[in-house]
Design a protein around this motif. Structure first.
Motif, short mmCIF file in Angstrom:
data_model
loop_
_atom_site.label_atom_id
_atom_site.label_comp_id
_atom_site.label_asym_id
_atom_site.label_seq_id
_atom_site.Cartn_x
_atom_site.Cartn_y
_atom_site.Cartn_z
N GLY A 24 31.05 47.65 38.28
CA GLY A 24 32.12 46.98 39.02
C GLY A 24 33.46 47.64 38.76
N VAL A 25 34.31 46.96 38.00
CA VAL A 25 35.64 47.50 37.68
C VAL A 25 36.04 47.13 36.26
CG1 VAL A 25 36.51 47.43 40.07
CG2 VAL A 25 36.81 45.45 38.58
N ASP A 26 36.97 47.88 35.73
CA ASP A 26 37.57 47.57 34.45
C ASP A 26 39.04 47.95 34.58
OD1 ASP A 26 37.93 46.78 31.88
OD2 ASP A 26 36.86 48.46 30.95
N GLN A 67 49.15 49.13 35.67
CA GLN A 67 47.86 48.44 35.61
C GLN A 67 46.83 49.42 36.18
OE1 GLN A 67 46.82 45.14 38.39
NE2 GLN A 67 46.86 43.87 36.55
N ILE A 68 46.00 49.97 35.32
CA ILE A 68 45.09 51.05 35.69
C ILE A 68 43.68 50.49 35.89
CG2 ILE A 68 44.18 53.31 35.02
CD1 ILE A 68 46.62 53.52 33.10
N TRP A 69 43.20 50.57 37.14
CA TRP A 69 41.89 50.04 37.48
C TRP A 69 40.86 51.17 37.53
CZ3 TRP A 69 40.74 44.84 38.31
CH2 TRP A 69 41.84 43.98 38.30
N ASP A 70 39.90 51.09 36.63
CA ASP A 70 38.80 52.06 36.56
C ASP A 70 37.64 51.48 37.37
OD1 ASP A 70 36.88 53.91 35.86
OD2 ASP A 70 36.62 53.17 33.81
N THR A 71 37.31 52.11 38.48
CA THR A 71 36.30 51.55 39.39
C THR A 71 34.97 52.29 39.29
OG1 THR A 71 36.93 52.97 41.25
CG2 THR A 71 38.14 50.91 40.99
#
Length: 268
Positions: A92-94, A110-114
């Motif tokens: 999902g995402v982190d 805000q860094i979204w790792d997908t």
């Protein structure tokens, strides 16, 4: 042993804080591989920041790309100064929230790792909305992952009206010889130009270019947000003597009241 670890962690934290204090404009990976021509924060922005009158929202960065190209390694190298060969695929995402101090103003990314796996695309895509920065990551040693970058950008763009900055980031640079890298770089730069993205090549294993990349991301995003905030507050530059200051525009009603002459026959 615990005291040694604590001291090491404290030292690493202090170094990270120093690196995240930005007062000078960070350069791109190459001046020839960026569509963003700003080269300074500018006098007006610096003076506005000195007044401490800004309240900036968090800047959202989405990190997208094929599975196993090194997205999580890139984020962890920047956020935690760690590299692990045994990362598991993101489900999902982190996300991480990282603070910078830019021109004396607190600013957060805000860094979204997908996830890059096909079965998680629907989940990850729901988090694309509201991105200020779209970072498309590919493996420099895998040309197929570079070919897929335009598709990733198209999917992210559908969820974002803009404005947003686009970065095309090649990872695992340490695994390529210089002659091989030069060949890949030419193709990557061509892809970046088609995508109107700024190109970077980094190594999460060694850390080469990673902190510079995110510093650049933070500065560009901060610059855009400050300009937008100034516009929303209707701040305009006015020259008084040799100094430039910012004053709030008056509404039309206020202007009429100020300009309306007093009646000489009316009682004061």
């Amino acid at each position: 042993m615990l005291e040694t670890r604590s001291a090491t962690y404290k030292m690493m934290k202090e170094e990270a804080n120093d690196e995240r204090q930005i007062t000078d404009w960070p350069p791109p990976f190459s001046s020839e591989t960026t569509p963003y021509n700003e080269n300074d924060f500018g006098t007006l922005i610096r003076r506005t920041c000195e007044n401490k009158s800004l309240t900036l929202r968090i800047s959202k960065v989405i990190v997208i790309g094929d599975v196993a190209v090194g997205k999580t390694s890139l984020v962890n190298r920047f956020c935690h100064r760690l590299f692990d060969n045994n990362y598991k695929a993101t489900i999902g995402v982190d996300f991480e929230v990282e603070r910078f101090d830019i021109l004396g103003v607190p600013f957060h990314l805000q860094i979204w790792d997908t996830a890059g796996q096909e079965r998680f695309k629907c989940i990850a895509a729901s988090y694309y909305r509201g991105a200020n920065v779209i970072m498309i990551v590919f493996d420099l040693g895998n040309l197929m992952s570079l070919m897929h970058c335009q598709q990733w950008l198209n999917e992210a763009s559908r969820s974002n009206i803009g404005p947003y900055h686009i970065f095309l980031v090649g990872t695992k640079k340490d695994l390529l010889t210089h002659p091989v890298y030069e060949i890949i770089e030419k193709r990557a730069i061509e892809a970046a130009r088609r995508m109107r993205a700024e190109y970077w090549a980094v190594s999460s294993r060694t850390g080469n270019g990673v902190f510079e990349l995110f510093t650049r991301v933070a500065a560009l995003s901060f610059h855009t947000m400050v300009l937008r905030e100034m516009q929303s507050l209707k701040l305009e530059p006015i020259n008084i003597g040799s100094a430039m200051i910012s004053l709030k525009k008056h509404s039309k009603t206020e202007m009429k009241r100020q300009r309306m002459p007093k009646c000489s026959k009316c009682p004061t």
